[in-house]
Design a protein around this motif. Structure first.
Motif, PDB file in Angstrom:
ATOM      1  N   PHE A 144      30.981  40.372  34.923  1.00 26.14           N
ATOM      2  CA  PHE A 144      32.239  40.194  34.085  1.00 26.14           C
ATOM      3  C   PHE A 144      32.082  38.802  33.707  1.00 26.14           C
ATOM      4  N   LYS A 145      32.656  38.500  32.555  1.00 27.85           N
ATOM      5  CA  LYS A 145      32.501  36.949  31.904  1.00 27.85           C
ATOM      6  C   LYS A 145      31.148  36.734  31.735  1.00 27.85           C
ATOM      7  N   GLU A 146      31.012  35.264  31.579  1.00 27.87           N
ATOM      8  CA  GLU A 146      29.505  34.899  31.525  1.00 27.87           C
ATOM      9  C   GLU A 146      29.154  34.738  32.615  1.00 27.87           C
ATOM     10  N   ASN A 147      28.164  35.184  32.973  1.00 30.45           N
ATOM     11  CA  ASN A 147      27.225  35.007  34.279  1.00 30.45           C
ATOM     12  C   ASN A 147      27.940  35.195  35.573  1.00 30.45           C
ATOM     13  N   VAL A 148      29.120  35.958  35.570  1.00 29.51           N
ATOM     14  CA  VAL A 148      29.693  36.079  36.912  1.00 29.51           C
ATOM     15  C   VAL A 148      29.389  37.439  37.486  1.00 29.51           C
ATOM     16  N   TYR A 149      28.981  37.576  38.268  1.00 31.14           N
ATOM     17  CA  TYR A 149      28.517  38.782  39.233  1.00 31.14           C
ATOM     18  C   TYR A 149      29.216  39.048  40.386  1.00 31.14           C
ATOM     19  N   ASN A 150      29.568  40.328  40.692  1.00 30.56           N
ATOM     20  CA  ASN A 150      30.179  40.722  42.081  1.00 30.56           C
ATOM     21  C   ASN A 150      29.906  41.873  42.619  1.00 30.56           C
ATOM     22  N   GLY A 151      29.745  42.283  43.582  1.00 28.94           N
ATOM     23  CA  GLY A 151      29.873  43.623  44.312  1.00 28.94           C
ATOM     24  C   GLY A 151      28.492  44.092  44.786  1.00 28.94           C
ATOM     25  N   ILE A 152      27.245  43.395  44.476  1.00 26.21           N
ATOM     26  CA  ILE A 152      26.032  44.183  44.558  1.00 26.21           C
ATOM     27  C   ILE A 152      26.001  44.732  46.002  1.00 26.21           C
ATOM     28  N   GLY A 153      25.554  45.610  46.271  1.00 28.43           N
ATOM     29  CA  GLY A 153      24.978  46.559  47.788  1.00 28.43           C
ATOM     30  C   GLY A 153      26.720  47.124  48.071  1.00 28.43           C
ATOM     31  N   GLU A 154      27.603  46.936  47.510  1.00 22.65           N
ATOM     32  CA  GLU A 154      28.922  47.600  47.921  1.00 22.65           C
ATOM     33  C   GLU A 154      29.620  48.296  46.986  1.00 22.65           C
ATOM     34  N   GLN A 155      29.415  47.881  45.556  1.00 22.15           N
ATOM     35  CA  GLN A 155      30.315  48.545  44.613  1.00 22.15           C
ATOM     36  C   GLN A 155      29.025  49.383  43.407  1.00 22.15           C
ATOM     37  N   GLY A 156      29.744  50.393  43.112  1.00 22.08           N
ATOM     38  CA  GLY A 156      28.900  50.883  41.856  1.00 22.08           C
ATOM     39  C   GLY A 156      29.829  51.155  40.800  1.00 22.08           C
ATOM     40  N   TYR A 157      29.699  50.839  39.591  1.00 20.75           N
ATOM     41  CA  TYR A 157      30.643  51.043  38.543  1.00 20.75           C
ATOM     42  C   TYR A 157      29.572  52.042  37.520  1.00 20.75           C
ATOM     43  N   PHE A 158      30.106  53.290  37.377  1.00 17.76           N
ATOM     44  CA  PHE A 158      29.341  54.014  36.475  1.00 17.76           C
ATOM     45  C   PHE A 158      30.352  54.265  35.093  1.00 17.76           C
ATOM     46  N   ARG A 159      29.938  53.910  34.163  1.00 16.95           N
ATOM     47  CA  ARG A 159      30.358  53.859  32.974  1.00 16.95           C
ATOM     48  C   ARG A 159      30.703  55.224  32.366  1.00 16.95           C
ATOM     49  N   SER A 160      31.537  55.435  31.629  1.00 14.61           N
ATOM     50  CA  SER A 160      31.867  56.662  30.921  1.00 14.61           C
ATOM     51  C   SER A 160      31.986  56.468  29.508  1.00 14.61           C
ATOM     52  N   SER A 161      31.974  57.382  28.688  1.00 15.89           N
ATOM     53  CA  SER A 161      32.032  57.247  27.274  1.00 15.89           C
ATOM     54  C   SER A 161      33.507  57.259  26.780  1.00 15.89           C
ATOM     55  N   SER A 162      34.265  57.216  27.568  1.00 10.48           N
ATOM     56  CA  SER A 162      35.862  57.296  27.359  1.00 10.48           C
ATOM     57  C   SER A 162      36.228  55.724  27.326  1.00 10.48           C
ATOM     58  N   ALA A 163      37.214  55.361  26.663  1.00  8.71           N
ATOM     59  CA  ALA A 163      38.034  54.216  26.633  1.00  8.71           C
ATOM     60  C   ALA A 163      39.082  54.066  27.832  1.00  8.71           C
ATOM     61  N   ARG A 164      39.174  52.873  28.409  1.00  8.99           N
ATOM     62  CA  ARG A 164      40.311  52.863  29.269  1.00  8.99           C
ATOM     63  C   ARG A 164      41.266  52.109  28.806  1.00  8.99           C
ATOM     64  N   ASN A 165      41.003  51.266  27.872  1.00  7.24           N
ATOM     65  CA  ASN A 165      42.161  50.507  26.857  1.00  7.24           C
ATOM     66  C   ASN A 165      41.317  50.228  25.728  1.00  7.24           C
ATOM     67  N   ASP A 166      41.938  49.298  24.969  1.00  7.78           N
ATOM     68  CA  ASP A 166      41.339  48.969  23.629  1.00  7.78           C
ATOM     69  C   ASP A 166      40.065  48.001  23.824  1.00  7.78           C
ATOM     70  N   THR A 167      39.667  47.441  24.894  1.00  7.80           N
ATOM     71  CA  THR A 167      38.740  46.846  25.014  1.00  7.80           C
ATOM     72  C   THR A 167      37.875  47.115  26.125  1.00  7.80           C
ATOM     73  N   GLN A 168      38.088  47.952  26.964  1.00 10.71           N
ATOM     74  CA  GLN A 168      37.239  48.298  28.475  1.00 10.71           C
ATOM     75  C   GLN A 168      36.983  49.614  28.555  1.00 10.71           C
ATOM     76  N   THR A 169      35.865  50.023  28.885  1.00  9.27           N
ATOM     77  CA  THR A 169      35.521  51.511  29.223  1.00  9.27           C
ATOM     78  C   THR A 169      36.195  52.106  30.615  1.00  9.27           C
ATOM     79  N   LEU A 170      36.001  53.287  30.733  1.00 13.36           N
ATOM     80  CA  LEU A 170      36.751  54.101  32.053  1.00 13.36           C
ATOM     81  C   LEU A 170      35.437  54.212  32.946  1.00 13.36           C
TER      82      LEU A 170
END
Length: 112
Positions: A72-98
């Motif tokens: 997230f943001k420019e070159n800010v990473y987090n959660g490796i080895g602990e969190q998996g984010y699996f994108r959907s084709s659905s929107a969460r809001n106007d700017t983000q995916t669910l």
């Protein structure tokens, strides 16, 4: 756009790349697509119900989920080895995916 976690190619070799939403929608192989909110909802209901995030985590952790973290943001990473984010084709809001978020650090799985 896509990135290797922390811009280190050895992370991409182990976990794959992290994609922005526009790219994720385009990189699926022929015959494949990003899951919809309804697809993820059906999965969660069938592996542990909607009420217990820990039961869903226990059921999903053996599906070879890659805990590749996120960018997230420019070159800010987090959660490796602990969190998996699996994108959907659905929107969460106007700017983000669910996402389907699977967290080994908290033994949770839920839509975010």
């Amino acid at each position: 756009m896509s990135w290797a976690y922390n811009d280190e190619q050895n992370n991409a070799a182990k976990y794959g790349y992290l994609y922005n939403w526009e790219t994720a929608k385009k990189v699926c192989p022929p015959g494949w697509r990003l899951p919809t909110k309804e697809d993820f909802h059906t999965l969660l209901v069938n592996v542990g119900g909607l009420g217990n995030s820990q039961e869903r985590y226990i059921a999903l952790k053996d599906f070879s989920a890659s805990f590749a973290g996120f960018r997230f943001k420019e070159n800010v990473y987090n959660g490796i080895g602990e969190q998996g984010y699996f994108r959907s084709s659905s929107a969460r809001n106007d700017t983000q995916t669910l996402y389907l978020l699977i967290r080994s650090d908290k033994e949770q799985a839920y839509l975010f």
